[in-house]
Design an enzyme around this catalytic site. Structure first.
Site, PDB file in Angstrom:
ATOM      1  N   HIS A  57      -1.132  10.603  -0.719  1.00 35.76           N
ATOM      2  CA  HIS A  57      -0.636   9.991  -1.921  1.00 35.76           C
ATOM      3  C   HIS A  57       0.076  10.834  -2.917  1.00 35.76           C
ATOM      4  O   HIS A  57       0.107  12.147  -2.935  1.00 35.76           O
ATOM      5  CB  HIS A  57      -1.850   9.181  -2.243  1.00 35.76           C
ATOM      6  CG  HIS A  57      -2.590   8.409  -1.455  1.00 35.76           C
ATOM      7  ND1 HIS A  57      -3.704   7.899  -1.582  1.00 35.76           N
ATOM      8  CD2 HIS A  57      -2.013   8.089  -0.227  1.00 35.76           C
ATOM      9  CE1 HIS A  57      -4.103   7.207  -0.387  1.00 35.76           C
ATOM     10  NE2 HIS A  57      -3.302   7.120   0.265  1.00 35.76           N
ATOM     11  N   LYS A 113      -6.240  -2.260   6.615  1.00 35.00           N
ATOM     12  CA  LYS A 113      -6.346  -2.497   5.198  1.00 35.00           C
ATOM     13  C   LYS A 113      -7.211  -3.412   4.985  1.00 35.00           C
ATOM     14  O   LYS A 113      -7.238  -3.962   3.914  1.00 35.00           O
ATOM     15  CB  LYS A 113      -4.858  -2.451   4.868  1.00 35.00           C
ATOM     16  CG  LYS A 113      -4.167  -1.190   4.913  1.00 35.00           C
ATOM     17  CD  LYS A 113      -4.624  -0.058   4.102  1.00 35.00           C
ATOM     18  CE  LYS A 113      -3.734   1.225   4.116  1.00 35.00           C
ATOM     19  NZ  LYS A 113      -4.022   2.199   3.287  1.00 35.00           N
ATOM     20  N   ASP A 132      -4.954  14.190   2.800  1.00 38.06           N
ATOM     21  CA  ASP A 132      -4.760  14.115   1.530  1.00 38.06           C
ATOM     22  C   ASP A 132      -4.181  15.335   1.161  1.00 38.06           C
ATOM     23  O   ASP A 132      -4.265  15.639  -0.267  1.00 38.06           O
ATOM     24  CB  ASP A 132      -6.222  13.906   0.994  1.00 38.06           C
ATOM     25  CG  ASP A 132      -6.907  12.497   1.381  1.00 38.06           C
ATOM     26  OD1 ASP A 132      -5.959  11.535   1.447  1.00 38.06           O
ATOM     27  OD2 ASP A 132      -7.775  12.513   1.741  1.00 38.06           O
ATOM     28  N   ASP A 191       0.849  -1.108   0.148  1.00 37.94           N
ATOM     29  CA  ASP A 191      -0.013   0.116  -0.045  1.00 37.94           C
ATOM     30  C   ASP A 191       0.916   1.303   0.002  1.00 37.94           C
ATOM     31  O   ASP A 191       1.663   1.581   0.836  1.00 37.94           O
ATOM     32  CB  ASP A 191      -0.776  -0.028   1.050  1.00 37.94           C
ATOM     33  CG  ASP A 191      -2.370   0.686   0.831  1.00 37.94           C
ATOM     34  OD1 ASP A 191      -2.462   2.006   0.766  1.00 37.94           O
ATOM     35  OD2 ASP A 191      -3.399  -0.044   0.944  1.00 37.94           O
ATOM     36  N   ASP A 213      -0.854  -0.238  -4.695  1.00 37.67           N
ATOM     37  CA  ASP A 213      -2.263   0.266  -5.198  1.00 37.67           C
ATOM     38  C   ASP A 213      -2.262   2.047  -5.478  1.00 37.67           C
ATOM     39  O   ASP A 213      -3.080   2.536  -6.200  1.00 37.67           O
ATOM     40  CB  ASP A 213      -3.136   0.423  -4.197  1.00 37.67           C
ATOM     41  CG  ASP A 213      -2.925   0.972  -2.812  1.00 37.67           C
ATOM     42  OD1 ASP A 213      -1.756   1.282  -2.723  1.00 37.67           O
ATOM     43  OD2 ASP A 213      -3.656   0.916  -2.034  1.00 37.67           O
TER      44      ASP A 213
HETATM   45  O1  LIG Z   1      -6.357   6.713   4.951  1.00 36.08           O
HETATM   46  C1  LIG Z   1      -7.256   6.968   3.932  1.00 36.08           C
HETATM   47  O2  LIG Z   1      -8.458   6.989   3.752  1.00 36.08           O
HETATM   48  C2  LIG Z   1      -6.815   7.337   2.394  1.00 36.08           C
HETATM   49  C3  LIG Z   1      -6.026   8.744   2.281  1.00 36.08           C
HETATM   50  O3  LIG Z   1      -7.054   9.533   2.582  1.00 36.08           O
HETATM   51  O4  LIG Z   1      -5.578   6.182   2.157  1.00 36.08           O
HETATM   52  P1  LIG Z   1      -5.675   4.838   1.538  1.00 36.08           P
HETATM   53  O5  LIG Z   1      -6.428   5.119   0.191  1.00 36.08           O
HETATM   54  O6  LIG Z   1      -4.402   4.359   1.068  1.00 36.08           O
HETATM   55  O7  LIG Z   1      -6.564   4.087   2.321  1.00 36.08           O
HETATM   56 MN   LIG Z   2      -3.724   2.512  -0.408  1.00 32.35          MN
HETATM   57 MN   LIG Z   3      -3.096   6.023   2.235  1.00 34.74          MN
END
Ligand SMILES: O=C(O)[C@@H](CO)OP(=O)(O)O
Ligand SMILES: [Mn+2]
Ligand SMILES: [Mn+2]
Length: 559
Positions: free
Chosen positions: A501, A361, A171, A28, A471
Site C-alpha cells: 500500500h 474482501k 507490506d 480497494d 480505503d
Molecule cells: O492483504 C492484506 O492483508 C493487506 C496487506 O497486508 O491488504 P489489505 O489491507 O488491502 O487487505
Molecule cells: Mn484494502
Molecule cells: Mn491490500
C-alpha cells in the site's frame, strides 16, 4: 431504543430527504498520485473514475487514508483495509492495534493483563510459541514489537521460546524477509547466550502459509498447522535464514508465497512442534488474517481440516480478533472498542442495507465496516452476499477477479428497491497491485472502473445517489521511490517494484440523480479523511450524524 437503553435514533437532516438509494463503492487500493508509467490507475483506461474528477469539482475531492487519520501510530504508516474500513464504517478515529500494542509494550501494561498471566503459567515447564508475520510493514504486525515481546517474556520466566515466522513481501519489498529473519535470528542468538533456549522453529510465506482470511482456503492454514504444530513440512533446514535464501531460488516463489519449512536439529528432529502444556501467542495485531488460525488453535470442535493432534495449549492472541465471536478468548492487548458504527445506527433508523464483495474482501465491507464484528446487526434489515473468490492463484493471473459479478449483484440489489444502502468493495486494484505485476494491475484498474459503471448506471435508473471512494492507495504507485519521488533501482539496475500500500490520499466522488441540487463538498474540512465519510453517508440517507462522529464532508447550498 437499543436493548441497553441507549438511544439509537438519529436526528433528521434539515435539508436532505430520506429513502434515496445510496450506492457506496469502495475501490480497494485506489489512491491518487502523480501520473507516470508506474501509476497503473493513470495508465489504465478508467473513463468513469476520470469523469468524476473532471466533471464536477465540487463533488470530487481527496481524503486522507493513512497515518493518524486512520488511527495508526505515525504519518509514515501506510493505510490498510482494516483501519480504512473501520474508519469508513465507524465515522471516528480509533487508536488501532499497531498503536495499542506499542503503548501496552511501552508502559508494560501488556504484562499485567489477564492474557499474559494466562500464558505465563506455561513458562516454568513448557515452551512459549510465537506465530506471526515477520516484517516492519506495520499492517499486520511489527518486528520491533515481536522483539520486545520476546524480551519481555524471557525476562518474565520464559525459558524456551520458539518463533514461527511468516515471511511478508506484501507490506514490504519482496526479498526483505532475509534481513528480517537475520535480525530476529541475531536477537535470539543473544538470548541463547543469556541462557534462554530461543529459536525460530518454522516458517513459510504469508499468502501460502497460515494467513488466509474469510475462509477462502483452509489449505493455507493447514500448511501452517502442519509445520507449526506437528513439526512437519516438505522442507527441512537447520536455520531460517538459510531456509529463506534457498527456497527463494525455487521457480515462482517470493516472500509472500514461500513454501512451508521446519527447522530441525542435528538429528533431523523438528526443534519446535507445539505440544500439550505449551503457550502460544499469535503476535499479529490485525484481525482478518488471524481469525482462521485462531479458530484452529482454540476450538475443540473443528472440522475445517484434520488437525491430527489438537494439543492442550494456553493460547492468546496479541489482540482479540473478533468481538462478536470473542475470538480468541484470551489476548494480550485490549482491541479498540469500535462501537456505535454507522451500520448499526442505520439499521435502527430504517435503512436497509445490502453489502457485497468477493471472498478475499468480503469481511472488509461487513466485518471491518462494522467494527471487527461478524454477523448482522439485524438480519431483517441487512443482507450480505459473498461471491466466492478464485483460490489457489495469484491474482495477476485473473486480474478482472469477480468485479463484474460483484457489480451485477449490487445492480440487482439496487434495482430491487429493497435496500437504501448498497455497499460493495471492488478488490482488483489492491489484490493485483500486491502481486507487483504492472501490466496485470492496469487490467485490474480498468476492470474496477467498468464495475463502477454497472453500479452507477443502476443508481441512475432508480434516481439514487452514489458515493465512490477507496480505503487506501496501492495501484497508483508500483515502484519504490527516493525522497524526490524518483524510482529506485536495485543493484542490477532494475526498478524496485512496490507491492505494498502507499501513503497517498484517496478520491471520494458523490453524485447521481437523487443527490439534492445544492449538495457539494465543504471547503472547510481540508484535512478530511476516511472517518469523515460515515457522517457524509448518514446525511445522504437523510440523517444528521451523531455529535461525536467526525464531521460531514458535505454541505447543502441554496442555488
Ligand atoms: O492483504 C492484506 O492483508 C493487506 C496487506 O497486508 O491488504 P489489505 O489491507 O488491502 O487487505
Ligand atoms: Mn484494502
Ligand atoms: Mn491490500
Amino acid at each position: 431504543m437499543g436493548s441497553s437503553g441507549f438511544n439509537w435514533k438519529l436526528a433528521d437532516h434539515p435539508k436532505l430527504p430520506k429513502g434515496k438509494t445510496v450506492g457506496l463503492i469502495v475501490l480497494d487500493g485506489w489512491g491518487e498520485a502523480n501520473p507516470d508509467q508506474y501509476n497503473c490507475i493513470h495508465v489504465a483506461e478508467t473513463p468513469v473514475m476520470d469523469s468524476f474528477k473532471k466533471g464536477a469539482p465540487e463533488r470530487w475531492r481527496l481524503v486522507r487514508a493513512h497515518g493518524t487519520a486512520v488511527g495508526l501510530p505515525t504519518e509514515d504508516d501506510m493505510g490498510n483495509s482494516e483501519v480504512g474500513h473501520n474508519a469508513l464504517g465507524a465515522g471516528r478515529i480509533f487508536a488501532q492495534g499497531a498503536k495499542l500494542v506499542d503503548s501496552a509494550l511501552e508502559t508494560g501494561k501488556l504484562y499485567e493483563g489477564e492474557g499474559f498471566k494466562y500464558i505465563k503459567e506455561s513458562f516454568p515447564t513448557n515452551t512459549l510459541h510465537l506465530i506471526g508475520l515477520l516484517s516492519d510493514g506495520g499492517v499486520h504486525s511489527r518486528l520491533d514489537q515481536l522483539l520486545l515481546l520476546v524480551k519481555g517474556a524471557s525476562e518474565r520466566g520464559a525459558k524456551r521460546i520458539r518463533v514461527h515466522i511468516l515471511t511478508d513481501g506484501r507490506d514490504v519489498l519482496d526479498g526483505s524477509s532475509v534481513g528480517f529473519a537475520e535480525t530476529l535470528e541475531n536477537y535470539l542468538a543473544e538470548l541463547r547466550e543469556k541462557g534462554v533456549d530461543a529459536q525460530i522453529a518454522s516458517g513459510g510465506g504469508r499468502m501460502y502459509v497460515t494467513m488466509d482470511r474469510y475462509e477462502n482456503d483452509w489449505g493455507v492454514v493447514k500448511r501452517g498447522w502442519d509445520a507449526q504444530v506437528l513439526g512437519e513440512a516438505p522442507h527441512k533446514f537447520r536455520n531460517a535464514v538459510e531456509a529463506i535464501k534457498t527456497l527463494r531460488q525455487e521457480p515462482n516463489t517470493s516472500d509472500q508465497y514461500l513454501p512451508p519449512f521446519v527447522i530441525v536439529d542435528e538429528n533431523g528432529k523438528p526443534v519446535g512442534p507445539i505440544v500439550d502444556g505449551d503457550a502460544v501467542v499469535t503476535f499479529n495485531f490485525r484481525a482478518d488474517r488471524m481469525v482462521m488460525i485462531a479458530k484452529a488453535l482454540e476450538y475443540a470442535d473443528f472440522d475445517k481440516f484434520d488437525r491430527v493432534r489438537f494439543p492442550k495449549i494456553r493460547y492468546a492472541g496479541m489482540l482479540q480478533y473478533d468481538g462478536e465471536l470473542k475470538l480468541p478468548s484470551k489476548y494480550l492487548v485490549e482491541p479498540p472498542e469500535i462501537d456505535r458504527t454507522s451500520g448499526e445506527y442505520l439499521t435502527y433508523n430504517g435503512v436497509r442495507t445490502f453489502a457485497c464483495s468477493e471472498t478475499v474482501k468480503f469481511g472488509h465491507v461487513t466485518f471491518f465496516w462494522n467494527g471487527n464484528r461478524s454477523g448482522y446487526f439485524n438480519p431483517q434489515m441487512e443482507e450480505y452476499v459473498e461471491i466466492p473468490s478464485d483460490s489457489g492463484i495469484t491474482f495477476n493471473v485473473q486480474p478482472k477477479m469477480k468485479a463484474v459479478e460483484i457489480a451485477e449483484k449490487a445492480r440487482d440489489a439496487i434495482l430491487s428497491k429493497k435496500f437504501e444502502q448498497v455497499r460493495v468493495n471492488l478488490p482488483n486494484s489492491d489484490m493485483v497491485g500486491h502481486t507487483g505485476d504492472i501490466d496485470a494491475t492496469v487490467v485490474a484498474c480498468k476492470a474496477a472502473d467498468e464495475a463502477v459503471k454497472i453500479i452507477i448506471d443502476a443508481i441512475e435508473q432508480v434516481g439514487g445517489i452514489y458515493v465512490v471512494t477507496a480505503d487506501h492507495g496501492n495501484a497508483e504507485d508500483m515502484v519504490k521511490r527516493n525522497k524526490k519521488g524518483q524510482p529506485l533501482l536495485d543493484k542490477n539496475g532494475n526498478i524496485q517494484i512496490l507491492t505494498s500500500h502507499t501513503l497517498q490520499p484517496v478520491p471520494i466522488a458523490i453524485g447521481g440523480p437523487g443527490l439534492a441540487p445544492g449538495v457539494q463538498f465543504r471547503k472547510d474540512v481540508p484535512n478530511g479523511g476516511l472517518a469523515n465519510v460515515a457522517a457524509t453517508v448518514m446525511n445522504l440517507h437523510g440523517f444528521e450524524a451523531p455529535a461525536d462522529y467526525e464531521t460531514t464532508l458535505i454541505e447543502v447550498v441554496d442555488n
